[in-house]
Design a protein around this motif. Sequence first.
Motif, mmCIF file in Angstrom:
data_model
loop_
_atom_site.group_PDB
_atom_site.id
_atom_site.type_symbol
_atom_site.label_atom_id
_atom_site.label_comp_id
_atom_site.label_asym_id
_atom_site.label_seq_id
_atom_site.Cartn_x
_atom_site.Cartn_y
_atom_site.Cartn_z
ATOM 1 N N GLY A 88 0.793 -1.134 -0.184
ATOM 2 C CA GLY A 88 0.069 -0.070 -0.052
ATOM 3 C C GLY A 88 0.909 1.142 0.091
ATOM 4 N N ASN A 89 0.241 2.365 -0.001
ATOM 5 C CA ASN A 89 0.892 3.752 0.035
ATOM 6 C C ASN A 89 0.981 4.352 1.462
ATOM 7 O OD1 ASN A 89 1.012 3.678 -2.924
ATOM 8 N ND2 ASN A 89 -1.371 4.096 -2.890
ATOM 9 N N ILE A 90 2.047 5.195 1.551
ATOM 10 C CA ILE A 90 2.193 5.861 2.797
ATOM 11 C C ILE A 90 2.296 7.410 2.451
ATOM 12 C CG2 ILE A 90 3.940 6.384 4.463
ATOM 13 C CD1 ILE A 90 5.242 3.666 3.968
ATOM 14 N N ARG A 91 1.514 7.733 3.556
ATOM 15 C CA ARG A 91 1.431 9.496 3.404
ATOM 16 C C ARG A 91 1.703 9.924 4.848
ATOM 17 N NH1 ARG A 91 -1.086 13.769 0.328
ATOM 18 N NH2 ARG A 91 -1.713 12.200 -1.205
ATOM 19 N N ALA A 92 2.784 10.710 5.054
ATOM 20 C CA ALA A 92 3.215 11.131 6.467
ATOM 21 C C ALA A 92 4.170 12.284 6.246
ATOM 22 C CB ALA A 92 3.759 10.033 7.074
ATOM 23 N N HIS A 93 4.506 12.920 7.602
ATOM 24 C CA HIS A 93 5.534 13.912 7.541
ATOM 25 C C HIS A 93 7.003 13.232 7.328
ATOM 26 C CE1 HIS A 93 7.444 17.810 7.970
ATOM 27 N NE2 HIS A 93 8.168 17.279 8.761
ATOM 28 N N ASN A 94 7.460 12.295 8.169
ATOM 29 C CA ASN A 94 8.531 11.714 8.164
ATOM 30 C C ASN A 94 8.319 10.128 8.014
ATOM 31 O OD1 ASN A 94 10.317 13.883 8.540
ATOM 32 N ND2 ASN A 94 9.476 13.885 10.584
ATOM 33 N N VAL A 95 9.183 9.563 7.112
ATOM 34 C CA VAL A 95 8.922 7.950 7.053
ATOM 35 C C VAL A 95 10.175 7.316 7.416
ATOM 36 C CG1 VAL A 95 8.079 6.213 5.363
ATOM 37 C CG2 VAL A 95 7.124 8.382 5.326
ATOM 38 N N GLU A 96 10.232 6.147 7.881
ATOM 39 C CA GLU A 96 11.430 5.608 8.254
ATOM 40 C C GLU A 96 10.982 4.246 7.772
ATOM 41 O OE1 GLU A 96 14.230 3.929 11.883
ATOM 42 O OE2 GLU A 96 13.327 6.113 12.200
ATOM 43 N N GLU A 112 13.612 7.951 5.127
ATOM 44 C CA GLU A 112 14.709 7.153 5.204
ATOM 45 C C GLU A 112 14.793 5.697 4.786
ATOM 46 O OE1 GLU A 112 17.966 6.417 8.931
ATOM 47 O OE2 GLU A 112 16.749 8.295 8.963
ATOM 48 N N LEU A 113 15.421 5.201 4.148
ATOM 49 C CA LEU A 113 15.307 3.770 4.034
ATOM 50 C C LEU A 113 16.694 3.118 4.724
ATOM 51 C CD1 LEU A 113 14.631 3.720 0.077
ATOM 52 C CD2 LEU A 113 13.043 3.981 2.131
ATOM 53 N N GLY A 114 16.354 2.153 5.494
ATOM 54 C CA GLY A 114 17.563 1.370 6.129
ATOM 55 C C GLY A 114 18.145 0.411 5.414
ATOM 56 N N PRO A 115 19.086 -0.116 5.778
ATOM 57 C CA PRO A 115 19.742 -1.167 5.211
ATOM 58 C C PRO A 115 19.234 -2.508 4.736
ATOM 59 C CG PRO A 115 20.671 -1.223 7.609
ATOM 60 C CD PRO A 115 19.718 -0.079 7.459
ATOM 61 N N ARG A 116 18.170 -2.811 5.463
ATOM 62 C CA ARG A 116 17.309 -3.903 5.015
ATOM 63 C C ARG A 116 16.165 -3.642 4.357
ATOM 64 N NH1 ARG A 116 16.589 -7.874 9.889
ATOM 65 N NH2 ARG A 116 15.415 -8.891 8.332
ATOM 66 N N ALA A 117 15.929 -2.402 3.921
ATOM 67 C CA ALA A 117 14.690 -1.825 3.354
ATOM 68 C C ALA A 117 14.559 -2.348 2.159
ATOM 69 C CB ALA A 117 14.677 -0.308 3.348
ATOM 70 N N ARG A 118 13.570 -2.570 1.529
ATOM 71 C CA ARG A 118 13.042 -2.694 0.117
ATOM 72 C C ARG A 118 11.934 -2.129 -0.424
ATOM 73 N NH1 ARG A 118 14.276 -6.605 -4.011
ATOM 74 N NH2 ARG A 118 12.661 -6.430 -5.630
ATOM 75 N N ALA A 126 10.945 15.860 0.775
ATOM 76 C CA ALA A 126 11.846 16.964 0.895
ATOM 77 C C ALA A 126 13.196 16.320 1.033
ATOM 78 C CB ALA A 126 11.600 17.759 2.015
ATOM 79 N N THR A 127 13.398 15.234 1.868
ATOM 80 C CA THR A 127 14.713 14.760 1.921
ATOM 81 C C THR A 127 14.758 13.276 1.726
ATOM 82 O OG1 THR A 127 15.473 16.416 3.390
ATOM 83 C CG2 THR A 127 16.837 14.573 3.428
ATOM 84 N N LEU A 128 15.624 12.650 0.897
ATOM 85 C CA LEU A 128 15.750 11.183 0.741
ATOM 86 C C LEU A 128 17.006 10.446 1.248
ATOM 87 C CD1 LEU A 128 14.363 8.372 -0.064
ATOM 88 C CD2 LEU A 128 15.215 8.936 -2.286
ATOM 89 N N ALA A 129 16.964 9.756 2.207
ATOM 90 C CA ALA A 129 18.382 9.201 2.670
ATOM 91 C C ALA A 129 18.140 7.560 2.347
ATOM 92 C CB ALA A 129 18.679 9.336 4.185
ATOM 93 N N ILE A 130 19.164 6.894 1.649
ATOM 94 C CA ILE A 130 19.133 5.483 1.388
ATOM 95 C C ILE A 130 20.299 4.738 1.876
ATOM 96 C CG2 ILE A 130 18.963 3.856 -0.498
ATOM 97 C CD1 ILE A 130 17.817 5.879 -2.033
ATOM 98 N N ALA A 131 20.294 3.959 2.857
ATOM 99 C CA ALA A 131 21.620 3.334 3.598
ATOM 100 C C ALA A 131 22.056 2.268 2.757
ATOM 101 C CB ALA A 131 21.003 2.733 4.776
#
Length: 159
Positions: A88-96, A112-118, A126-131
């Motif tokens: 499904g889809n996510i709508r939020a301020h910050n997403v981890e 933010e996508l953690g090291p085991r994220a898919r 506004a900001t995207l961090a990919i581990a």
Amino acid sequence: MDRADDRSEISVVGRGTRIEGTVVAAGSLRVEGEVKGKITAEQEVSLSAQGRVEANIEATSIILAGRVRGDITAKTDVSLPADSHLDGNIRAHNVEVGGTVMGDILGNGRVELGPRARVEGDITSATLAIADGAIFIGRSIMDEDTRRGTARSAERVAT
């Protein structure tokens, strides 16, 4: 104490419990069982690793450790730990994201996508961090690009 003013109340859908329909919590909701339908909470919704949900979820903040099929909307933050799975889809301020998301993410702040994220879907933020180790298949649309009406295609498989 006036119960109408008590927003710290936590409702629980326990293990072995199955609810079909609409669940509305005046405070927070913890799901350890199964819910099919719709979930709305004024505060936090948390799903244990054993929890299973087929419902759209709306709350102030959401923590999903189990499996969800449905869209989730939070006023503040959404967190999906490493073994979680969302169709499904996510709508939020910050997403981890530490687990799997098969859908689009719209984060008004930081995603933010953690090291085991898919993630298989588009991410608008506004900001995207990919581990390192995260898998992202989709488009990244940053605020500046959104204002100009353009998007950057991205497919990242970090190892």
